[in-house]
Design an enzyme around this catalytic site. Structure first.
Site, mmCIF file in Angstrom:
data_model
loop_
_atom_site.group_PDB
_atom_site.id
_atom_site.type_symbol
_atom_site.label_atom_id
_atom_site.label_comp_id
_atom_site.label_asym_id
_atom_site.label_seq_id
_atom_site.Cartn_x
_atom_site.Cartn_y
_atom_site.Cartn_z
ATOM 1 N N HIS A 102 35.550 55.696 45.698
ATOM 2 C CA HIS A 102 35.013 54.345 45.518
ATOM 3 C C HIS A 102 34.231 53.924 46.748
ATOM 4 O O HIS A 102 34.512 54.356 47.865
ATOM 5 C CB HIS A 102 36.129 53.336 45.225
ATOM 6 C CG HIS A 102 37.240 53.335 46.232
ATOM 7 N ND1 HIS A 102 38.245 54.265 46.205
ATOM 8 C CD2 HIS A 102 37.503 52.538 47.284
ATOM 9 C CE1 HIS A 102 39.078 54.034 47.206
ATOM 10 N NE2 HIS A 102 38.638 52.994 47.888
ATOM 11 N N HIS A 104 33.067 50.474 48.741
ATOM 12 C CA HIS A 104 33.243 49.037 48.929
ATOM 13 C C HIS A 104 31.870 48.411 49.178
ATOM 14 O O HIS A 104 31.095 48.914 50.000
ATOM 15 C CB HIS A 104 34.108 48.757 50.160
ATOM 16 C CG HIS A 104 35.509 49.274 50.077
ATOM 17 N ND1 HIS A 104 36.576 48.475 49.746
ATOM 18 C CD2 HIS A 104 36.025 50.509 50.301
ATOM 19 C CE1 HIS A 104 37.694 49.194 49.778
ATOM 20 N NE2 HIS A 104 37.382 50.431 50.108
HETATM 21 P P1 AMP Z 1 40.708 52.195 49.992
HETATM 22 O O1 AMP Z 1 41.699 51.795 51.038
HETATM 23 O O2 AMP Z 1 39.345 52.453 50.481
HETATM 24 O O3 AMP Z 1 41.288 53.329 49.180
HETATM 25 O O4 AMP Z 1 40.520 50.931 49.091
HETATM 26 C C1 AMP Z 1 41.250 50.644 47.968
HETATM 27 C C2 AMP Z 1 40.860 49.243 47.582
HETATM 28 O O5 AMP Z 1 41.309 49.043 46.272
HETATM 29 C C3 AMP Z 1 41.477 48.147 48.461
HETATM 30 O O6 AMP Z 1 40.433 47.365 48.993
HETATM 31 C C4 AMP Z 1 42.350 47.368 47.483
HETATM 32 O O7 AMP Z 1 42.303 45.992 47.734
HETATM 33 C C5 AMP Z 1 41.723 47.709 46.151
HETATM 34 N N1 AMP Z 1 42.597 47.689 44.997
HETATM 35 C C6 AMP Z 1 43.835 48.176 44.888
HETATM 36 N N2 AMP Z 1 44.314 48.004 43.630
HETATM 37 C C7 AMP Z 1 43.313 47.411 42.928
HETATM 38 C C8 AMP Z 1 43.179 46.959 41.580
HETATM 39 N N3 AMP Z 1 44.150 47.109 40.682
HETATM 40 N N4 AMP Z 1 42.016 46.377 41.213
HETATM 41 C C9 AMP Z 1 41.022 46.211 42.094
HETATM 42 N N5 AMP Z 1 41.084 46.616 43.389
HETATM 43 C C10 AMP Z 1 42.219 47.197 43.798
#
Ligand code: AMP
Length: 140
Positions: A102, A104
């Site tokens: 993903h 951001h």
């Molecule tokens: P990362 O640390 O780069 O793997 O980012 C994961 C991101 O996913 C974090 O910014 C979380 O806030 C976000 N996240 C976790 N669960 C969900 C969810 N169910 N829906 C949307 N975002 C999420």
């Protein structure tokens, strides 16, 4: 390190858990981060699963980056941002917490800091309103 198809973003892709979607096409989905580091924080994910950028099919990256650009421009317009921060973490040592690739997309304003990564859960109504603003900007 292998890809786990039971991860939370794979479940969002399948519609098994809810999300505030802002954009979808054949290859990608974009939705609101539930713990935004700034209002308007969106995640862009490819539909084809990979753990992160390191094991991604290069063609998947080629399909995804134009959507990151499209969403970044819409977020910039919707939140009248001065800049856009794009972040992407690979493996826990780098801060990755969800193991489906993903990107951001985070609006930045001069003189305003970011909230912590994976910090506080935002209210659903706020995320829904922010998603609507971004969808409107995407239409423009
Ligand atoms: P990362 O640390 O780069 O793997 O980012 C994961 C991101 O996913 C974090 O910014 C979380 O806030 C976000 N996240 C976790 N669960 C969900 C969810 N169910 N829906 C949307 N975002 C999420």
């Amino acid at each position: 390190m292998t890809y786990d198809p039971g991860n939370i973003f794979a479940k969002i892709l399948k519609g098994e858990i809810p999300s505030h979607r802002v954009y979808e096409d054949e290859h990608t989905l974009a939705f609101m981060d539930v713990m935004p580091q700034a209002p308007g924080h969106v995640l862009v994910i490819p539909k084809k699963g990979s753990r992160n950028l390191l094991d991604a099919d290069p063609q998947v990256l080629a399909n995804t980056i134009p959507v990151v650009q499209k969403v970044a421009n819409a977020v910039k317009e919707a939140f009248d941002a001065d800049g856009i921060f794009i972040a992407q973490f690979n493996e826990p040592a780098a801060g990755q917490t969800v193991f489906h690739l993903h990107f951001h997309v985070i609006p930045r304003h001069e003189g305003q800091g970011l909230k912590p990564h994976s910090g506080k859960m935002e209210e659903g109504a706020v995320l829904a309103a922010h998603a609507e603003k971004i969808r409107t900007a995407l239409k423009g």
